[in-house]
Scaffold this active site. Structure first.
Site, PDB file in Angstrom:
ATOM      1  N   HIS A 179      -2.226   2.910  17.359  1.00  0.00           N
ATOM      2  CA  HIS A 179      -1.371   3.977  16.784  1.00  0.00           C
ATOM      3  C   HIS A 179      -0.026   3.417  16.314  1.00  0.00           C
ATOM      4  O   HIS A 179       0.964   4.142  16.278  1.00  0.00           O
ATOM      5  CB  HIS A 179      -1.118   5.117  17.779  1.00  0.00           C
ATOM      6  CG  HIS A 179      -2.340   5.598  18.485  1.00  0.00           C
ATOM      7  ND1 HIS A 179      -3.107   6.654  18.033  1.00  0.00           N
ATOM      8  CD2 HIS A 179      -2.965   5.146  19.614  1.00  0.00           C
ATOM      9  CE1 HIS A 179      -4.137   6.844  18.851  1.00  0.00           C
ATOM     10  NE2 HIS A 179      -4.074   5.932  19.815  1.00  0.00           N
ATOM     11  N   SER A 300      15.402  -8.805  -5.747  1.00  0.00           N
ATOM     12  CA  SER A 300      15.694  -7.554  -6.436  1.00  0.00           C
ATOM     13  C   SER A 300      16.657  -7.863  -7.573  1.00  0.00           C
ATOM     14  O   SER A 300      17.492  -8.755  -7.474  1.00  0.00           O
ATOM     15  CB  SER A 300      16.342  -6.573  -5.457  1.00  0.00           C
ATOM     16  OG  SER A 300      17.168  -5.661  -6.148  1.00  0.00           O
ATOM     17  N   LYS A 306      17.953  -9.198  -1.226  1.00  0.00           N
ATOM     18  CA  LYS A 306      16.568  -8.778  -1.002  1.00  0.00           C
ATOM     19  C   LYS A 306      15.560  -9.912  -1.030  1.00  0.00           C
ATOM     20  O   LYS A 306      15.691 -10.884  -1.745  1.00  0.00           O
ATOM     21  CB  LYS A 306      16.173  -7.759  -2.077  1.00  0.00           C
ATOM     22  CG  LYS A 306      16.779  -6.399  -1.832  1.00  0.00           C
ATOM     23  CD  LYS A 306      16.106  -5.734  -0.667  1.00  0.00           C
ATOM     24  CE  LYS A 306      15.420  -4.470  -1.145  1.00  0.00           C
ATOM     25  NZ  LYS A 306      14.681  -3.854  -0.059  1.00  0.00           N
ATOM     26  N   GLU A 313       2.199  -6.091  -0.885  1.00  0.00           N
ATOM     27  CA  GLU A 313       2.101  -4.691  -1.331  1.00  0.00           C
ATOM     28  C   GLU A 313       1.075  -4.540  -2.445  1.00  0.00           C
ATOM     29  O   GLU A 313       0.310  -3.571  -2.496  1.00  0.00           O
ATOM     30  CB  GLU A 313       3.465  -4.205  -1.838  1.00  0.00           C
ATOM     31  CG  GLU A 313       4.525  -4.150  -0.752  1.00  0.00           C
ATOM     32  CD  GLU A 313       5.909  -3.963  -1.354  1.00  0.00           C
ATOM     33  OE1 GLU A 313       6.324  -2.801  -1.490  1.00  0.00           O
ATOM     34  OE2 GLU A 313       6.562  -4.960  -1.711  1.00  0.00           O
TER      35      GLU A 313
END
Ligand code: ARG
Length: 489
Positions: A179, A300, A306, A313
């Site tokens: 979980h 970024s 970043k 992803e």
């Protein structure tokens, strides 16, 4: 109405046809007085994507031609001219000197038309005892078979990286989650080997798919077989198929081989997506379990600090279109009567795209996992949160005090509450604290509370103990080697 605005279509009146080509199609136009509407040509043409089948189509034509000669259906002289012509076509395509034109619909007609230009009359004899229906089914099967082999190689490379990294981290502890909540400590090597197993089953699925698809449709002709004394075993053998397909109607209308392939692709993509998701989580500032290499991270355009896990992803995202490809073909096929329907021309785009994206994803994942830096300290530190060894304390109560597990569960629950109240971990509770809840607890129980101990004691088959991970690694490596050997056969 839009079409009337188009220059190529008729002005104003959509009923007025605009001929893409005033001449009827030279390959099938015998019963036609004129050529197709520009829109008809556009909707009908598959050359834009089925030119990817050129190599397979040429191999298939060569096998068919040689068989026709051997069977005495085609003269040796014509056969020779055709084979020479096909070789020339192949060279032109390889050199990028081949002209593709929508008027010729698909790759099969392109090859035949060019062959006619090059060698004249004998070209028209190649299509004896053959139809585009068995042609495309054959080409597509060969294409999918090649894709299966490339994907198997990609899966194998990724597995190798997982084995190497698991070996490095057989003893590295981190919180195992259920979980997404802290559950029990595990070793990172064990976690990585879980993915090895998933990708191993993926390879098995592709192997099964390959074995089932490896039958030749060639010679089924349009749908019913042919009146010529062809040798289907010979063409099957020449093209690397195990045998000819049994039923000509099935041969031209079956696409379950592509569905099975896409199902295997989808499941593998889901596995990559799950690992991608874990990498996103592990690389996040809250976790910091891993650091992705510069080579597999992005910055970024506005925030200079970043470091984004874009590749992970994207692998997570790519499962979407791959699953979409499976759905797309399932829906295309579901209402089709036997045998061939033109709907089936739409089988290729999703299949080609899914295979290409999966191959890329496998390579990217292998690169990312090979390159990433593991932050052992962050992993170890995280194991001090979440009372990960609570089960171990319950097991101690069962094993040392012969307490029923359900009762032990309740005792440890109260101990966890006490620790939570004090704001400490289980291993920081004093013996006095523990005795407050269960007087029979001894100092020995406190040893059960260390994560190293908890991990080392999970020695059951398939368990997370470093000792188990090492022997699992040995077995996994042996299976991996054997699978690679089998794949070469
Ligand atoms: N381009 C077609 C396809 O991809 C080839 C088969 C055409 N057969 C036919 N009967 N029109 O499916």
């Amino acid at each position: 109405m839009k079409r009337s605005k188009k220059k190529s279509a008729a002005k104003g009146n959509p009923r007025t046809h605009s001929r893409a080509n005033p001449q009827a199609n030279p390959l099938w136009g015998g019963r036609f007085a004129s050529g197709p509407d520009a829109l008809m040509e556009q909707v009908n043409a598959s050359i834009g994507f089925d030119k990817a089948l050129a190599t397979q189509d040429l191999a298939q034509s060569r096998a068919h031609c040689s068989m026709l000669v051997k069977a005495g259906i085609l003269s040796a002289k014509d056969g020779h001219a055709i084979l020479k012509g096909l070789a020339a076509v192949e060279r032109e395509i390889a050199a990028g000197a081949f002209t593709f034109a929508p008027a010729l619909e698909d790759i099969h007609m392109h090859v035949e038309a060019r062959l006619a230009e090059l060698i004249g009359e004998p070209a028209g004899r190649l299509h004896t005892a053959r139809s585009r229906n068995d042609q495309v089914a054959t080409d597509f099967r060969i294409w999918v078979r090649d894709a299966v082999d490339r994907i198997d190689a990609g899966l194998s490379s990724l597995q190798r990286v997982l084995l190497d990294r698991a070996h490095e981290h057989a003893e590295t502890v981190l919180p195992g989650l259920t979980h997404l909540q802290p559950a029990q400590p595990v070793t990172f090597g064990h976690h990585l080997l879980a993915y090895f197993e998933m990708f191993d089953r993926d390879r098995g699925r592709f192997r099964d798919c390959r074995a089932r698809l490896n039958e030749s449709p060639l010679g089924a002709a349009a749908l019913a077989g042919t009146t010529y004394p062809i040798d289907r075993k010979a063409t099957a053998k020449a093209l690397g198929f195990a045998r000819p397909m049994e039923n000509s109607m099935d041969a031209v209308s079956a696409r379950d081989f592509a569905l099975e392939f896409l199902a295997a692709c989808s499941i593998a993509a889901v596995h990559l997506s799950r690992l991608g998701e874990e990498l996103v989580i592990w690389a996040s500032a809250r976790f910091r379990f891993v650091r992705l290499s510069d080579a597999f991270s992005t910055g970024s355009s506005i925030m200079p600090q970043k470091r984004n896990p874009d590749a992970a992803e994207l692998l997570r995202a790519k499962a979407g279109p791959i699953i979409g490809a499976l759905n797309s073909l399932l829906v295309t096929m579901k209402g089709l009567p036997l045998t061939y329907s033109k709907d089936m021309q739409e089988d290729k785009v999703p299949t080609f795209a899914a295979a290409e994206q999966l191959e890329l994803s496998l390579q990217v994942m292998a690169g990312m996992v090979a390159d990433l830096t593991v932050n052992k300290d962050a992993m170890r530190a995280a194991t001090s949160e979440g009372f990960l060894t609570a089960t171990d304390l319950a097991d101690w109560l069962v094993q040392e005090l012969d307490m029923p597990f359900r009762e032990a569960h309740g005792v440890v629950g109260r101990i966890v509450r006490l620790a939570e109240h004090k704001g400490v971990g289980l291993e920081q509770l004093s013996l006095g604290d523990l005795k407050l809840v269960e007087p029979r607890i001894t100092a020995d129980a406190q040893r059960a509370l260390s994560v190293e101990n908890a991990v080392a004691r999970r020695r059951s088959h398939g368990g997370t103990a470093p000792k188990q991970v090492r022997s699992a690694l040995k077995r996994a490596r042996a299976r991996w080697k054997q699978a690679n050997k089998d794949a070469k056969r």
